[in-house]
Design a protein around this motif. Structure first.
Motif, mmCIF file in Angstrom:
data_model
loop_
_atom_site.group_PDB
_atom_site.id
_atom_site.type_symbol
_atom_site.label_atom_id
_atom_site.label_comp_id
_atom_site.label_asym_id
_atom_site.label_seq_id
_atom_site.Cartn_x
_atom_site.Cartn_y
_atom_site.Cartn_z
ATOM 1 N N UNK A 138 69.830 57.910 44.579
ATOM 2 C CA UNK A 138 70.700 57.105 43.723
ATOM 3 C C UNK A 138 69.963 56.764 42.426
ATOM 4 N N UNK A 139 70.707 56.673 41.349
ATOM 5 C CA UNK A 139 70.111 56.404 40.039
ATOM 6 C C UNK A 139 70.902 55.311 39.349
ATOM 7 N N UNK A 140 70.185 54.377 38.713
ATOM 8 C CA UNK A 140 70.840 53.335 37.907
ATOM 9 C C UNK A 140 70.554 53.650 36.441
ATOM 10 N N UNK A 141 71.586 53.610 35.632
ATOM 11 C CA UNK A 141 71.417 53.782 34.179
ATOM 12 C C UNK A 141 71.729 52.442 33.513
ATOM 13 N N UNK A 142 70.763 51.970 32.749
ATOM 14 C CA UNK A 142 70.913 50.695 32.033
ATOM 15 C C UNK A 142 70.758 51.004 30.544
ATOM 16 N N UNK A 143 71.656 50.476 29.729
ATOM 17 C CA UNK A 143 71.701 50.870 28.308
ATOM 18 C C UNK A 143 70.546 50.353 27.461
ATOM 19 N N UNK A 144 70.006 49.209 27.835
ATOM 20 C CA UNK A 144 68.934 48.607 27.026
ATOM 21 C C UNK A 144 68.094 47.722 27.936
ATOM 22 N N UNK A 145 66.826 47.588 27.595
ATOM 23 C CA UNK A 145 65.953 46.696 28.383
ATOM 24 C C UNK A 145 66.468 45.259 28.302
ATOM 25 N N UNK A 146 67.214 44.963 27.223
ATOM 26 C CA UNK A 146 67.719 43.587 27.068
ATOM 27 C C UNK A 146 68.679 43.218 28.204
ATOM 28 N N UNK A 147 69.290 44.250 28.815
ATOM 29 C CA UNK A 147 70.154 43.984 29.978
ATOM 30 C C UNK A 147 69.330 43.527 31.176
ATOM 31 N N UNK A 148 68.070 43.950 31.227
ATOM 32 C CA UNK A 148 67.217 43.562 32.366
ATOM 33 C C UNK A 148 66.347 42.356 32.031
ATOM 34 N N UNK A 149 66.419 41.907 30.781
ATOM 35 C CA UNK A 149 65.584 40.780 30.369
ATOM 36 C C UNK A 149 66.399 39.854 29.460
#
Ligand code: THU
Length: 159
Positions: A138-149
């Motif tokens: 499984x793979x997660x795609x996140x558009x920007x690090x700002x979404x994780x921080x």
């Protein structure tokens, strides 16, 4: 009193649903786990960054008998990329992890210190950094690090 709700958009994909570029980075991150130096944790992490000059830089965690002297795969990769190509922007960053047996089932997300370094790299570049967090299948795609921080601290906050 007002309440703020912060949402994070994450695309959950199979390998087949990744673009060819995402596949290449995921494969490179997974391959980099095999060169990790992690004799203490036996948790082998790899990462791969695609730069806007077309270069792909990979790295892995480097541990040390004096534990805090070691460094995570993401920071090894980004510090090298930033030192080798200081004017290039990072477009994408893939992260994968393996134990002695196999790739771990769940996706691997960057630790807090790495998120801060990814944020600085994103801010000094021209584009959001797309994160490709790899699990075994499984793979997660996140558009920007700002979404994780969310509520991050960056150089603008220094005034
Ligand atoms: N590690 C990484 O390289 N990246 C992460 O995102 C999480 C943790 C490393 C640090 C240490 O060498 C090992 O994994 C166990 O924490």
């Amino acid at each position: 009193m007002k309440e703020l709700n912060i949402t994070t958009k994450i695309k959950v994909c199979t390998y087949d649903e990744l673009t060819p570029e995402q596949k290449k980075l995921a494969d490179t991150a997974k391959e980099a786990t095999f060169r990790a130096y992690a004799p203490y944790s036996e948790f082998f992490v790899g990462s791969a960054a695609l730069l806007d000059n077309g270069e792909v830089i990979s790295g892995n965690n480097q541990e040390n008998a004096a534990y805090p002297s070691g460094l995570c795969a993401e920071r090894v990769t980004l510090f090298y990329a930033n030192s080798r190509y200081p004017d290039a922007s990072v477009l994408k960053l893939a992260i994968a992890a393996r134990t002695k047996g196999d790739f771990i089932e769940q996706i691997t997300a960057p630790c807090g210190a790495c998120r801060q370094v990814i944020l600085e790299t994103e801010d000094r570049g021209k584009y959001p950094i797309e994160m490709i967090l790899c699990g075994k299948e499984q793979y997660y795609i996140v558009e920007s690090i700002k979404d994780l921080l969310p509520l991050y601290f960056c150089k603008n906050d220094l005034g």
